[in-house]
Design a protein around this motif. Structure first.
Motif, PDB file in Angstrom:
ATOM      1  N   VAL A  47      -3.561  -4.687  -1.859  1.00  0.00           N
ATOM      2  CA  VAL A  47      -3.466  -3.330  -1.942  1.00  0.00           C
ATOM      3  C   VAL A  47      -5.078  -2.888  -1.868  1.00  0.00           C
ATOM      4  N   PRO A  70      -6.850   0.817  -8.185  1.00  0.00           N
ATOM      5  CA  PRO A  70      -5.502  -0.023  -7.742  1.00  0.00           C
ATOM      6  C   PRO A  70      -4.922  -0.316  -8.985  1.00  0.00           C
ATOM      7  N   PHE A  88       0.717  -1.028   0.009  1.00  0.00           N
ATOM      8  CA  PHE A  88       0.133  -0.207   0.060  1.00  0.00           C
ATOM      9  C   PHE A  88       0.916   1.296  -0.142  1.00  0.00           C
ATOM     10  N   TRP A 136      -6.739  -0.559   0.846  1.00  0.00           N
ATOM     11  CA  TRP A 136      -7.255   0.719   0.374  1.00  0.00           C
ATOM     12  C   TRP A 136      -8.541   1.045   0.990  1.00  0.00           C
ATOM     13  N   SER A 194      -7.420   8.370  -0.881  1.00  0.00           N
ATOM     14  CA  SER A 194      -7.475   7.603  -2.159  1.00  0.00           C
ATOM     15  C   SER A 194      -8.221   8.180  -3.248  1.00  0.00           C
TER      16      SER A 194
END
Lengths: 136, 191
Positions: free
Chosen positions: B130, B106, A19, B134, B43
């Motif tokens: 990921v 992503p 991440f 997120w 994000s």
């Protein structure tokens, strides 16, 4: 169980690492543009206008609210005082009218066959007779 | 970490921010970190860019208020943290606009992830991880998200996070503990 927990922690650590890398990568391409001189001027003038309008609102609304509060306290409706004499007169006239309506005699066809006094007299006679028998 | 090394010598004096000529330099030096923090917390590229610009506009206007008690970077991060908090607070009440049109996909970083993984399967798994993290981070409360991003994206020490957010050290620890516990819990099913 412990192994599973450790595996999960490793997975979480790995996910955080990925991440982090992904965010660093995404943030680097492309970087945001610096605000232009025009934007700086617009932003500062907008801020200034907002500040001025806020000051105007504060200095107009504040005293207006205070004045309304004071006026409201001064012109507050007083509690009801003693009723006037005319009120008494109309009340007693109404009462009299009601009494008059209620005290009208009913026509013969609507009179009850036995009045409440007749019934009570009968039961009293019966009770007296029973009492006499007991004392004998 | 491709961090721009900012030394004390590079820290510009407070008056420099007032000077429009130096503003671009200040932005070039300090915006990557601010942008990265906001991107990690939101994000959402558009929102992160807007807030980054607003952070520097605010700093430019409030340069007189910078007393030099902390570094310029800490001061800017403080502004960014406050902007993020306000943004998330206003977003909470605009729940009908929650669908983010410019939310970071992503897939955008899939190339980067693919380069780092040995096999396509590993790359696919990494992408899922990921994506899961997120969405899990996006569900964290504002304070926990802020602390988490500063700790794990910006690699800040706890003391540094406390200075940047204006929280007590113990509060920072609590938020970080709760954030990681929540993420662990939410990722349990996904990983």
């Amino acid at each position: 169980m412990k192994h599973a927990g450790q595996q999960l922690d490793n997975n979480v650590e790995r996910a955080i690492e990925l991440f982090r890398g992904a965010i660093h990568h995404a943030a680097a391409h492309p970087l945001p543009q610096a605000p232009s001189a025009k934007q700086l001027q617009e932003y500062s003038s907008r801020k200034r206008r907002r500040h001025v309008s806020r000051m105007v609102m504060t200095w107009t609304l504040g005293p207006a609210l205070a004045a309304m509060l004071v006026i409201g306290m001064v012109v507050r409706p007083r509690p009801a005082s003693q009723p006037a004499a005319s009120t008494y007169a109309s009340d007693s006239a109404l009462l009299e009218q009601v009494n008059e309506d209620l005290s009208q005699t009913a026509p013969d066809s609507l009179q009850p066959l036995y009045g409440p006094s007749d019934g009570s007299a009968t039961s009293t006679t019966h009770e007296n007779a029973t009492n006499q028998k007991v004392t004998r | 970490m491709e961090e721009i090394a900012i030394t004390d010598a590079q820290l510009l004096p407070q008056a420099a921010l007032l000077n429009a000529a130096n503003f671009d330099e200040v932005f070039r030096l300090y915006s990557p970190r601010v942008f990265r923090f906001l991107l990690g917390a939101l994000s959402d590229r558009d929102a992160a860019e807007t807030l980054t610009q607003e952070c520097f506009l605010k700093a430019h206007l409030a340069a007189d208020g910078f007393r030099g008690e902390s570094s310029l970077q800490t001061w800017l991060m403080k502004i960014a943290v406050n902007l993020l908090r306000d943004h998330l607070r206003s977003q909470r009440f605009r729940f009908w606009r929650r669908a983010q049109s410019s939310a970071l996909d992503p897939a955008e970083v899939s190339d980067w992830l693919a380069d780092r993984q040995s096999s396509p399967e590993a790359a696919c798994m990494a992408r899922d991880q990921v994506a899961g993290l997120w969405s899990a981070v996006a569900r964290l409360p504002a304070k926990q998200r802020t602390v988490f991003v500063l700790r794990f994206i910006e690699d800040m020490e706890l003391q540094e996070i406390a200075a940047n957010t204006g929280m007590q050290l113990s509060t920072v620890k609590t938020h970080l503990y709760r954030a990681t516990a929540k993420l662990r819990e939410q990722l349990k099913g996904g990983l």
